[in-house]
Motif scaffolding. Structure first.
Motif, PDB file in Angstrom:
ATOM      1  N   ALA A 296       1.723   4.594 -10.949  1.00  0.00           N
ATOM      2  CA  ALA A 296       2.035   3.280 -11.521  1.00  0.00           C
ATOM      3  C   ALA A 296       2.483   3.431 -12.977  1.00  0.00           C
ATOM      4  O   ALA A 296       3.430   2.767 -13.413  1.00  0.00           O
ATOM      5  CB  ALA A 296       0.822   2.358 -11.413  1.00  0.00           C
ATOM      6  N   TRP A 297       1.844   4.306 -13.747  1.00  0.00           N
ATOM      7  CA  TRP A 297       2.242   4.536 -15.138  1.00  0.00           C
ATOM      8  C   TRP A 297       3.640   5.144 -15.202  1.00  0.00           C
ATOM      9  O   TRP A 297       4.467   4.734 -15.999  1.00  0.00           O
ATOM     10  CB  TRP A 297       1.216   5.431 -15.841  1.00  0.00           C
ATOM     11  N   LYS A 298       3.936   6.105 -14.341  1.00  0.00           N
ATOM     12  CA  LYS A 298       5.266   6.730 -14.330  1.00  0.00           C
ATOM     13  C   LYS A 298       6.356   5.689 -14.081  1.00  0.00           C
ATOM     14  O   LYS A 298       7.434   5.769 -14.652  1.00  0.00           O
ATOM     15  CB  LYS A 298       5.332   7.829 -13.267  1.00  0.00           C
ATOM     16  N   ALA A 299       6.045   4.680 -13.263  1.00  0.00           N
ATOM     17  CA  ALA A 299       7.035   3.665 -12.890  1.00  0.00           C
ATOM     18  C   ALA A 299       7.003   2.425 -13.783  1.00  0.00           C
ATOM     19  O   ALA A 299       7.803   1.504 -13.584  1.00  0.00           O
ATOM     20  CB  ALA A 299       6.809   3.246 -11.434  1.00  0.00           C
ATOM     21  N   GLN A 300       6.121   2.364 -14.776  1.00  0.00           N
ATOM     22  CA  GLN A 300       6.010   1.198 -15.654  1.00  0.00           C
ATOM     23  C   GLN A 300       7.330   1.015 -16.424  1.00  0.00           C
ATOM     24  O   GLN A 300       7.904   1.968 -16.928  1.00  0.00           O
ATOM     25  CB  GLN A 300       4.814   1.420 -16.600  1.00  0.00           C
ATOM     26  N   ALA A 301       7.831  -0.198 -16.495  1.00  0.00           N
ATOM     27  CA  ALA A 301       9.180  -0.478 -17.016  1.00  0.00           C
ATOM     28  C   ALA A 301       9.426   0.070 -18.423  1.00  0.00           C
ATOM     29  O   ALA A 301      10.444   0.737 -18.661  1.00  0.00           O
ATOM     30  CB  ALA A 301       9.453  -1.977 -16.973  1.00  0.00           C
ATOM     31  N   GLN A 302       8.541  -0.213 -19.363  1.00  0.00           N
ATOM     32  CA  GLN A 302       8.753   0.277 -20.732  1.00  0.00           C
ATOM     33  C   GLN A 302       8.648   1.792 -20.801  1.00  0.00           C
ATOM     34  O   GLN A 302       9.364   2.440 -21.567  1.00  0.00           O
ATOM     35  CB  GLN A 302       7.737  -0.369 -21.683  1.00  0.00           C
ATOM     36  N   HIS A 303       7.782   2.360 -19.980  1.00  0.00           N
ATOM     37  CA  HIS A 303       7.640   3.813 -19.933  1.00  0.00           C
ATOM     38  C   HIS A 303       8.909   4.457 -19.368  1.00  0.00           C
ATOM     39  O   HIS A 303       9.318   5.533 -19.812  1.00  0.00           O
ATOM     40  CB  HIS A 303       6.404   4.176 -19.106  1.00  0.00           C
ATOM     41  N   LEU A 304       9.545   3.808 -18.396  1.00  0.00           N
ATOM     42  CA  LEU A 304      10.809   4.325 -17.852  1.00  0.00           C
ATOM     43  C   LEU A 304      11.884   4.412 -18.937  1.00  0.00           C
ATOM     44  O   LEU A 304      12.647   5.377 -18.996  1.00  0.00           O
ATOM     45  CB  LEU A 304      11.301   3.453 -16.690  1.00  0.00           C
ATOM     46  N   VAL A 305      11.932   3.405 -19.811  1.00  0.00           N
ATOM     47  CA  VAL A 305      12.892   3.420 -20.930  1.00  0.00           C
ATOM     48  C   VAL A 305      12.584   4.589 -21.854  1.00  0.00           C
ATOM     49  O   VAL A 305      13.478   5.347 -22.253  1.00  0.00           O
ATOM     50  CB  VAL A 305      12.870   2.079 -21.695  1.00  0.00           C
ATOM     51  N   ALA A 306      11.319   4.773 -22.183  1.00  0.00           N
ATOM     52  CA  ALA A 306      10.921   5.874 -23.067  1.00  0.00           C
ATOM     53  C   ALA A 306      11.249   7.224 -22.436  1.00  0.00           C
ATOM     54  O   ALA A 306      11.713   8.144 -23.130  1.00  0.00           O
ATOM     55  CB  ALA A 306       9.431   5.781 -23.374  1.00  0.00           C
ATOM     56  N   GLN A 307      11.036   7.342 -21.132  1.00  0.00           N
ATOM     57  CA  GLN A 307      11.366   8.597 -20.446  1.00  0.00           C
ATOM     58  C   GLN A 307      12.857   8.907 -20.574  1.00  0.00           C
ATOM     59  O   GLN A 307      13.238  10.048 -20.841  1.00  0.00           O
ATOM     60  CB  GLN A 307      10.986   8.505 -18.967  1.00  0.00           C
ATOM     61  N   LYS A 308      13.682   7.884 -20.394  1.00  0.00           N
ATOM     62  CA  LYS A 308      15.134   8.086 -20.488  1.00  0.00           C
ATOM     63  C   LYS A 308      15.533   8.523 -21.892  1.00  0.00           C
ATOM     64  O   LYS A 308      16.320   9.460 -22.064  1.00  0.00           O
ATOM     65  CB  LYS A 308      15.877   6.818 -20.081  1.00  0.00           C
ATOM     66  N   TYR A 309      15.000   7.855 -22.915  1.00  0.00           N
ATOM     67  CA  TYR A 309      15.284   8.265 -24.295  1.00  0.00           C
ATOM     68  C   TYR A 309      14.836   9.705 -24.540  1.00  0.00           C
ATOM     69  O   TYR A 309      15.536  10.479 -25.184  1.00  0.00           O
ATOM     70  CB  TYR A 309      14.596   7.340 -25.298  1.00  0.00           C
ATOM     71  N   GLY A 310      13.663  10.045 -24.048  1.00  0.00           N
ATOM     72  CA  GLY A 310      13.154  11.397 -24.226  1.00  0.00           C
ATOM     73  C   GLY A 310      14.090  12.431 -23.638  1.00  0.00           C
ATOM     74  O   GLY A 310      14.432  13.428 -24.291  1.00  0.00           O
ATOM     75  N   ILE A 311      14.537  12.196 -22.431  1.00  0.00           N
ATOM     76  CA  ILE A 311      15.440  13.132 -21.745  1.00  0.00           C
ATOM     77  C   ILE A 311      16.797  13.179 -22.434  1.00  0.00           C
ATOM     78  O   ILE A 311      17.351  14.250 -22.669  1.00  0.00           O
ATOM     79  CB  ILE A 311      15.584  12.729 -20.261  1.00  0.00           C
ATOM     80  N   ASP A 312      17.338  12.013 -22.774  1.00  0.00           N
ATOM     81  CA  ASP A 312      18.693  11.941 -23.334  1.00  0.00           C
ATOM     82  C   ASP A 312      18.777  12.313 -24.815  1.00  0.00           C
ATOM     83  O   ASP A 312      19.810  12.815 -25.256  1.00  0.00           O
ATOM     84  CB  ASP A 312      19.261  10.524 -23.169  1.00  0.00           C
ATOM     85  N   LYS A 313      17.697  12.056 -25.594  1.00  0.00           N
ATOM     86  CA  LYS A 313      17.820  12.162 -27.047  1.00  0.00           C
ATOM     87  C   LYS A 313      16.812  13.076 -27.728  1.00  0.00           C
ATOM     88  O   LYS A 313      17.147  13.737 -28.701  1.00  0.00           O
ATOM     89  CB  LYS A 313      17.655  10.767 -27.683  1.00  0.00           C
ATOM     90  N   TRP A 314      15.558  13.050 -27.294  1.00  0.00           N
ATOM     91  CA  TRP A 314      14.494  13.588 -28.143  1.00  0.00           C
ATOM     92  C   TRP A 314      13.969  14.958 -27.771  1.00  0.00           C
ATOM     93  O   TRP A 314      13.532  15.700 -28.643  1.00  0.00           O
ATOM     94  CB  TRP A 314      13.327  12.612 -28.187  1.00  0.00           C
ATOM     95  N   TYR A 315      13.962  15.319 -26.498  1.00  0.00           N
ATOM     96  CA  TYR A 315      13.333  16.582 -26.105  1.00  0.00           C
ATOM     97  C   TYR A 315      14.371  17.653 -25.815  1.00  0.00           C
ATOM     98  O   TYR A 315      15.338  17.420 -25.100  1.00  0.00           O
ATOM     99  CB  TYR A 315      12.458  16.397 -24.862  1.00  0.00           C
TER     100      TYR A 315
END
Length: 115
Positions: free
Chosen positions: A73-92
């Motif tokens: 449920a945490w992995k699929a949480q809407a705001q967390h999904l946005v953060a995951q995308k930013y992490g993959i695309d920009k930060w990590y």
């Protein structure tokens, strides 16, 4: 117990271990990281979390969860999904995510068993 340590119950429970290497281009990362840490702690099934980052930009966050459904449920949480995308695309520049079942736990330095 120190406030910086998660106050977990007696096992069993689950740990999500997120290890990341932060890129040099990290604008917005700190605010998003703080927001996600706080949001995770409010999720059903979250038992607590601990996080650290070293001077060479390697970070480890361990969050503790009641069960695997809570983790999903945490992995699929809407705001967390946005953060995951930013992490993959920009930060990590790289990350590893591991999920483990905690079967024993100890607290110290006295070595008190929590199970």
């Amino acid at each position: 117990m120190n406030e910086r340590f998660a106050k977990t119950p007696a096992p069993p429970y689950y740990a999500v271990i997120f290890t990341s290497l932060l890129s040099q281009k990290d604008a917005g990362y700190a605010a998003m990281g703080d927001a996600m840490f706080d949001l995770a702690l409010k999720q059903p099934g979250c038992l607590g979390a601990e996080s650290a980052r070293d001077s060479e930009r390697l970070g480890i966050t361990v969050s503790y969860w009641r069960d695997e459904d809570s983790i999903r449920a945490w992995k699929a949480q809407a705001q967390h999904l946005v953060a995951q995308k930013y992490g993959i695309d920009k930060w990590y520049t790289h990350y590893e995510l591991r999920i483990a079942k905690v079967e024993r736990a100890y607290s110290g330095p006295e070595g008190r068993s929590l199970d």
